[in-house]
Write an enzyme that holds these catalytic residues in place. Structure first.
Site, PDB file in Angstrom:
ATOM      1  N   HIS A 372       0.803  -1.225   0.000  1.00  0.00           N
ATOM      2  CA  HIS A 372       0.000   0.000   0.000  1.00  0.00           C
ATOM      3  C   HIS A 372       0.834   1.273   0.000  1.00  0.00           C
ATOM      4  O   HIS A 372       0.293   2.353   0.239  1.00  0.00           O
ATOM      5  CB  HIS A 372      -0.930   0.050   1.212  1.00  0.00           C
ATOM      6  CG  HIS A 372      -1.952  -1.039   1.247  1.00  0.00           C
ATOM      7  ND1 HIS A 372      -3.243  -0.858   0.824  1.00  0.00           N
ATOM      8  CD2 HIS A 372      -1.873  -2.325   1.654  1.00  0.00           C
ATOM      9  CE1 HIS A 372      -3.922  -1.993   0.981  1.00  0.00           C
ATOM     10  NE2 HIS A 372      -3.104  -2.898   1.479  1.00  0.00           N
ATOM     11  N   LYS A 563      -9.294  13.381   4.635  1.00  0.00           N
ATOM     12  CA  LYS A 563      -8.350  12.259   4.605  1.00  0.00           C
ATOM     13  C   LYS A 563      -7.363  12.504   5.722  1.00  0.00           C
ATOM     14  O   LYS A 563      -7.356  13.589   6.312  1.00  0.00           O
ATOM     15  CB  LYS A 563      -7.623  12.194   3.259  1.00  0.00           C
ATOM     16  CG  LYS A 563      -7.023  13.538   2.818  1.00  0.00           C
ATOM     17  CD  LYS A 563      -6.318  13.460   1.473  1.00  0.00           C
ATOM     18  CE  LYS A 563      -7.254  13.476   0.309  1.00  0.00           C
ATOM     19  NZ  LYS A 563      -7.071  12.365  -0.601  1.00  0.00           N
ATOM     20  N   ARG A 564      -6.504  11.511   6.025  1.00  0.00           N
ATOM     21  CA  ARG A 564      -5.483  11.754   7.038  1.00  0.00           C
ATOM     22  C   ARG A 564      -4.666  12.989   6.636  1.00  0.00           C
ATOM     23  O   ARG A 564      -4.491  13.281   5.452  1.00  0.00           O
ATOM     24  CB  ARG A 564      -4.566  10.532   7.168  1.00  0.00           C
ATOM     25  CG  ARG A 564      -5.213   9.364   7.880  1.00  0.00           C
ATOM     26  CD  ARG A 564      -5.600   9.707   9.302  1.00  0.00           C
ATOM     27  NE  ARG A 564      -4.439   9.859  10.134  1.00  0.00           N
ATOM     28  CZ  ARG A 564      -4.065   9.000  11.078  1.00  0.00           C
ATOM     29  NH1 ARG A 564      -4.795   7.938  11.334  1.00  0.00           N
ATOM     30  NH2 ARG A 564      -2.976   9.201  11.801  1.00  0.00           N
ATOM     31  N   LYS A 569      -0.090  14.438   1.144  1.00  0.00           N
ATOM     32  CA  LYS A 569      -1.463  14.655   0.674  1.00  0.00           C
ATOM     33  C   LYS A 569      -1.730  16.141   0.414  1.00  0.00           C
ATOM     34  O   LYS A 569      -2.726  16.513  -0.193  1.00  0.00           O
ATOM     35  CB  LYS A 569      -2.454  14.096   1.689  1.00  0.00           C
ATOM     36  CG  LYS A 569      -2.361  12.573   1.842  1.00  0.00           C
ATOM     37  CD  LYS A 569      -3.342  12.062   2.890  1.00  0.00           C
ATOM     38  CE  LYS A 569      -3.168  10.588   3.231  1.00  0.00           C
ATOM     39  NZ  LYS A 569      -3.786   9.687   2.234  1.00  0.00           N
ATOM     40  N   THR A 671      -8.912   6.130  -1.715  1.00  0.00           N
ATOM     41  CA  THR A 671     -10.227   5.495  -1.854  1.00  0.00           C
ATOM     42  C   THR A 671     -11.319   6.534  -1.613  1.00  0.00           C
ATOM     43  O   THR A 671     -12.433   6.385  -2.116  1.00  0.00           O
ATOM     44  CB  THR A 671     -10.392   4.321  -0.864  1.00  0.00           C
ATOM     45  OG1 THR A 671      -9.855   4.723   0.399  1.00  0.00           O
ATOM     46  CG2 THR A 671      -9.660   3.094  -1.349  1.00  0.00           C
ATOM     47  N   LYS A 675     -15.170   7.435  -3.356  1.00  0.00           N
ATOM     48  CA  LYS A 675     -16.422   7.710  -2.627  1.00  0.00           C
ATOM     49  C   LYS A 675     -17.018   9.038  -3.085  1.00  0.00           C
ATOM     50  O   LYS A 675     -18.234   9.162  -3.269  1.00  0.00           O
ATOM     51  CB  LYS A 675     -16.156   7.718  -1.116  1.00  0.00           C
ATOM     52  CG  LYS A 675     -15.710   6.357  -0.579  1.00  0.00           C
ATOM     53  CD  LYS A 675     -15.067   6.417   0.803  1.00  0.00           C
ATOM     54  CE  LYS A 675     -14.301   5.114   1.071  1.00  0.00           C
ATOM     55  NZ  LYS A 675     -13.405   5.215   2.251  1.00  0.00           N
TER      56      LYS A 675
HETATM   57  C1  26Q Z   1       3.144   0.642  10.642  1.00  0.00           C
HETATM   58  C2  26Q Z   1       4.073   0.335  11.624  1.00  0.00           C
HETATM   59  C3  26Q Z   1       3.880   0.766  12.921  1.00  0.00           C
HETATM   60  C4  26Q Z   1       2.720   1.481  13.240  1.00  0.00           C
HETATM   61  C5  26Q Z   1       1.805   1.775  12.261  1.00  0.00           C
HETATM   62  C6  26Q Z   1       1.999   1.365  10.956  1.00  0.00           C
HETATM   63  C7  26Q Z   1       1.017   1.697   9.919  1.00  0.00           C
HETATM   64  C8  26Q Z   1      -0.343   1.645  10.156  1.00  0.00           C
HETATM   65  C9  26Q Z   1      -1.248   1.969   9.171  1.00  0.00           C
HETATM   66  C10 26Q Z   1       1.436   2.066   8.653  1.00  0.00           C
HETATM   67  C11 26Q Z   1       0.525   2.383   7.653  1.00  0.00           C
HETATM   68  C12 26Q Z   1      -0.840   2.333   7.899  1.00  0.00           C
HETATM   69  C13 26Q Z   1      -1.840   2.672   6.904  1.00  0.00           C
HETATM   70  C14 26Q Z   1      -1.595   2.919   5.641  1.00  0.00           C
HETATM   71  C15 26Q Z   1      -2.649   3.299   4.680  1.00  0.00           C
HETATM   72  O1  26Q Z   1      -3.779   3.562   5.078  1.00  0.00           O
HETATM   73  N1  26Q Z   1      -2.333   3.351   3.376  1.00  0.00           N
HETATM   74  C16 26Q Z   1      -3.326   3.709   2.384  1.00  0.00           C
HETATM   75  O2  26Q Z   1      -3.941   2.522   1.911  1.00  0.00           O
HETATM   76  C17 26Q Z   1      -5.031   2.814   1.065  1.00  0.00           C
HETATM   77  C18 26Q Z   1      -5.696   1.513   0.702  1.00  0.00           C
HETATM   78  O3  26Q Z   1      -4.929   0.819  -0.225  1.00  0.00           O
HETATM   79  C19 26Q Z   1      -4.580   3.586  -0.160  1.00  0.00           C
HETATM   80  O4  26Q Z   1      -5.729   3.951  -0.889  1.00  0.00           O
HETATM   81  C20 26Q Z   1      -3.802   4.835   0.244  1.00  0.00           C
HETATM   82  O5  26Q Z   1      -3.258   5.450  -0.902  1.00  0.00           O
HETATM   83  C21 26Q Z   1      -2.700   4.458   1.218  1.00  0.00           C
HETATM   84  O6  26Q Z   1      -2.050   5.623   1.682  1.00  0.00           O
END
Ligand code: 26Q
Length: 835
Positions: A372, A563-564, A569, A671, A675
């Protein structure tokens, strides 16, 4: 199951626990209120009524749930296991009512009990068990898996505290603990008898068993018990009701004090506390401190429980271990569950005594990996000292996997030691680390990106060496979102109009929305389209007034970025534009200006200072702009606090313009963009992530494109990005930056935004200033299009009409066909079990 009829009751009446009619629902709710909540209608609070209704809806899913589980257990079929550290499922009541097809009846039943369904829906706390896109994607996929009748299970962690709640104080984000479980969770069934032990720490030793085989024993320092907490995931209007199985950690009851801590009772109690901490809290992404030991322990914990659960199911079915990969496939949602590669090997080799090669074949055939991110800094790694202390045996297995893998690389690319170093699962440069993306790619039969551009870049950048070695392993599956939650539930007005115009089938075959194009010249239809959007905007305007006290006009252009919050972004690019507009309005220079309302929402990771500063900038601009008489009726800025799934449902339907403005090459897919599109918003965006495909579907003329391409971004960086260059040639930009730096949006304090401005001018990897001029010019094209209401409406309709590709049903169909090799299985419900 049949309930004993109450004396004097109508013998033909539907059973109170399973009947879908209004009266059965009404009786069911009363039963649950009295028998489960111990409340009488006279003293019941709205929360009590919500709970009673939720339990009644759950009752109605039980027969389907049981039939689904029995079918999976009895038949020779393959189950897709979706392994994800996050599931952002959102509020359940409304969605379950819709999927069961009983929303109208529930509304009527509650009305008969003197309650308003919408008020009860609003009471539900959502389980915030995810950060953002990746977690929400997992939830959309569960909805599609059930709707498409695919045998599947979602496996994850039952965090006690999900993502924090965001409040805005003095313009700054403040994090507040998420207490989603404080009123209880009516959707979850805890299954204490479904539990597994997971080892941590200690050491390993070799020994010879009775047959003289050399074996390895892991002598852990402690063990944690994982208990299954199940939530039903009903499909839309089908009998299939799948399971989301989340693991809660507990201390093991009968700790062998002798073995584990030499008889120290208090130490044992301490261990119990540590064990229960494991599933306590969800870690935010973008945290510099996210490399926490606990996070790795969480990952191993849920992966081990899930794999043990799959093995137990195999045993229950009486299938031999050799058939594991025929019975299961496991999709790794990013590298968070990547330790599955080592853990499945450990379970097969150490515990099931399979030879290495056979175990490796099963592991590789079972697992598949979705990436991702392309941001190298976001690729997960774990320091070796931490890893070996926490997971000594899995690490030994990783070393063995790596040894064999590196042999293979050397055979394929003789003499290329630089390549070996890049591909090794262990990063040997500097402090040694385990590279989870490499582990996943080596241990999985398929690797996919989440949008066409992202999948291509993946094979050219972070996984290039692997793509050269195994090109056949690489795939693309463009993300999708569920139209059940984001259209039917969130936008009932639009759903009704779509039903009338193209027939009800669109909800499960979103490509049917194309039929809308036949109505583009029907003035009555265009009028209805506008009326739906206008009504949704009025609802959002009311919410905004309620939560922020800002009055916005539903007739202005709703320009939304939710979004975050992250530098890539580029919410700050949007902010720069707003200030530009503000300056033009103050000078009366903005000719083509249309009244706009800018709406932002999103959380910043608690430790991500720059993201928090970006929020402060937006709230600072809002404070100035919203109170300046010059902008009255022409410009409003809103930061909508605590953006989550629940709020999102009423935000997307109200959008005119969707902001998808990340630096090209940085957003894997996005995503939210989908939406917005489904709900008839137009997109202003870069050629990034799924924007590329959105533009392809909707047509260039219906998409506002700006900015550098991913290739150009890389070139600018290679040649040396000079932000000053863009300021020198642009007096307006200079002025905007000066205003920020001078404290105009920070109550005169010229220190606050200094780091942000300095960053834009000197060290911005996301090239905000490089895209500024083109963004401003593109926004002028947006304004121009808005002035022609008929043209805008037409483009809005086309966005919905051409959004079919972005249904998660299409995405899941592709996973089934290209990666999992799984077919649907329909679930039969005999009359007996239905009751
Ligand atoms: C990793 C290690 C330690 C703590 C937290 C994490 C962690 C947690 C969540 C790292 C990344 C995430 C989330 C990532 C994320 O939401 N990525 C998004 O995924 C979507 C679905 O595929 C994409 O549409 C987005 O582009 C992407 O940013």
């Amino acid at each position: 199951m049949s309930t004993t009829p109450t004396p004097g009751a109508d013998p033909c009446a539907e059973p109170a626990r399973s009947g879908l009619g209004i009266d059965a629902l009404r009786r069911g709710v009363l039963d649950n209120l009295v028998c489960l909540q111990a409340r009488t209608p006279g003293i019941a609070t709205p929360q009590d009524w919500y709970m009673a209704l939720a339990y009644s809806v759950r009752d109605r899913m039980l027969a389907r749930w049981a039939a689904t589980i029995q079918t999976y257990a009895a038949r020779d079929l393959r189950v897709a296991c979706y392994l994800s550290a996050e599931f952002l499922i959102g509020p359940q009541l409304g969605n379950n009512l819709i999927n069961l097809g009983i929303e109208d009846n529930a509304r009527a039943a509650m009305r008969a009990l003197g309650q308003d369904l919408d008020e009860l829906l609003a009471l539900e706390e959502e389980p915030g068990l995810g950060n953002g896109g990746l977690g929400r994607l997992a939830a959309c996929y569960l909805d599609s898996l059930a709707t498409l009748e695919i045998p599947s299970v979602g496996y994850g962690i039952r965090y006690e505290f999900g993502i924090f709640n965001q409040v805005i104080r003095d313009g700054w984000q403040v994090e507040v603990t998420d207490l989603w479980l404080q009123n209880g969770n009516p959707w979850e069934i805890v299954r204490p008898n479904v539990n597994y032990y997971v080892s941590f720490g200690g050491r390993t030793e070799m020994w010879h068993d009775e047959q003289g085989r050399l074996r390895v024993r892991w002598l852990p320092a402690r063990m944690v018990k994982g208990v299954a907490c199940d939530t039903p995931m009903p499909g839309f209007r089908v009998n299939t009701c799948n399971t989301l199985r989340l693991w809660k950690s507990e201390a093991i009851e009968s700790f062998d004090l002798q073995d584990f801590n030499a008889g120290d009772y208090y130490q044992a109690v301490q261990e119990k506390v540590i064990s229960e901490t494991l599933s306590k809290v969800l870690y935010p992404n973008d945290e510099p401190e996210a490399g926490k030991r606990l996070r790795l322990a969480q990952q191993y914990f849920f992966v081990s429980c899930s794999l043990q659960d799959m093995l137990r199911l195999l045993d229950l079915k009486g299938e031999p271990i050799a058939r594991f990969a025929d019975m299961f496939t496991a999709q790794l949602n990013d590298t968070h569950p990547a330790i599955a590669v080592a853990e499945l090997m450990r379970l097969l080799v150490d515990e099931r005594l399979l030879p290495w090669d056979e175990a490796w074949d099963i592991t590789r055939r079972t697992l598949a990996y979705t990436n991702h991110t392309l941001l190298p800094e976001a690729l997960e790694t774990w320091g070796l000292p931490l890893f070996s202390r926490l997971l000594p045996r899995p690490l030994e297995i990783i070393y063995e996997i790596n040894r064999r893998f590196i042999d293979e690389v050397r055979q394929t690319f003789p003499g290329d030691e630089a390549r070996v170093a890049r591909m090794s699962i262990i990063d040997e440069a500097g402090e040694k680390k385990v590279r989870m993306a490499n582990l996943s790619t080596v241990g999985c039969h398929a690797v996919n990106g989440v949008a066409a551009l992202h999948s291509t870049l993946l094979t050219q950048t972070v996984l290039r060496d692997f793509a050269q070695m195994w090109p056949e392993r690489f795939h693309n599956v463009t993300n999708g979102v569920t139209p059940r939650r984001f259209m039917l539930l969130g936008n009932p007005g639009l759903a009704r109009l779509l039903d009338e115009t193209v027939g009800e089938g669109w909800v499960t075959d979103l490509t049917r929305l194309r039929k809308l194009e036949a109505h583009l010249d029907d003035p009555a239809f265009l009028e209805q389209w506008r009326a739906v959007k206008r009504a949704n905007k009025a609802v959002l305007a009311e919410r905004i007034r309620h939560v922020t006290n800002v009055i916005v006009d539903p007739d202005t252009l709703f320009d939304i970025q939710v979004k975050r919050i992250h530098e890539y972004k580029r919410q700050h690019l949007n902010a720069l534009y707003i200030i530009t507009l503000y300056q033009r309005l103050r000078r009366n220079l903005e000719q083509g200006s249309v009244p706009r309302c800018f709406i932002f929402g999103g959380k910043a990771a608690p430790g991500y200072t720059m993201a928090k500063l970006m929020i402060r900038l937006i709230t600072g601009i809002a404070e100035v702009v919203n109170n300046d008489p010059v902008t009255e009726g022409r410009l409003k800025v809103v930061f909508y606090p605590d953006f989550n799934v629940k709020n999102a449902q009423c935000i997307y339907p109200a959008a005119d313009l969707s902001e998808q403005i990340s630096t090209a090459g940085k957003e894997a897919s996005g995503t939210g963009n989908m939406k917005f599109m489904m709900n008839g918003a137009l997109t202003i965006g870069t050629l990034d992530g799924a924007n590329v495909e959105i533009r392809e579907e909707v047509g260039d003329e219906n998409f506002f494109l700006f900015g550098l391409t991913a290739e150009q971004v890389e070139r600018v960086k290679r040649e040396g990005y000079r932000p000053a260059h863009y300021v020198e040639g642009n007096a307006e930009l200079r002025e905007v930056l000066d205003l920020i730096a001078g404290g105009h949006f920070s109550r005169g304090d010229s220190q606050v935004f200094r780091p942000l401005v300095e960053n834009l001018l000197h060290a911005d990897p996301f090239l905000v200033l490089a895209d500024y001029a083109d963004y401003v010019a593109c926004q002028a094209r947006v304004s121009e299009a808005w002035t022609d209401a008929a043209r805008w409406t037409r483009m809005s309709i086309l966005n919905t009409a051409r959004s079919g590709k972005f249904s998660s049903d299409r995405a899941i169909g592709e996973y089934c066909e290209r990666i999992w090799n799984i077919d649907p299985v329909s679930i039969g419900l005999d009359r007996e079990s239905a009751e």
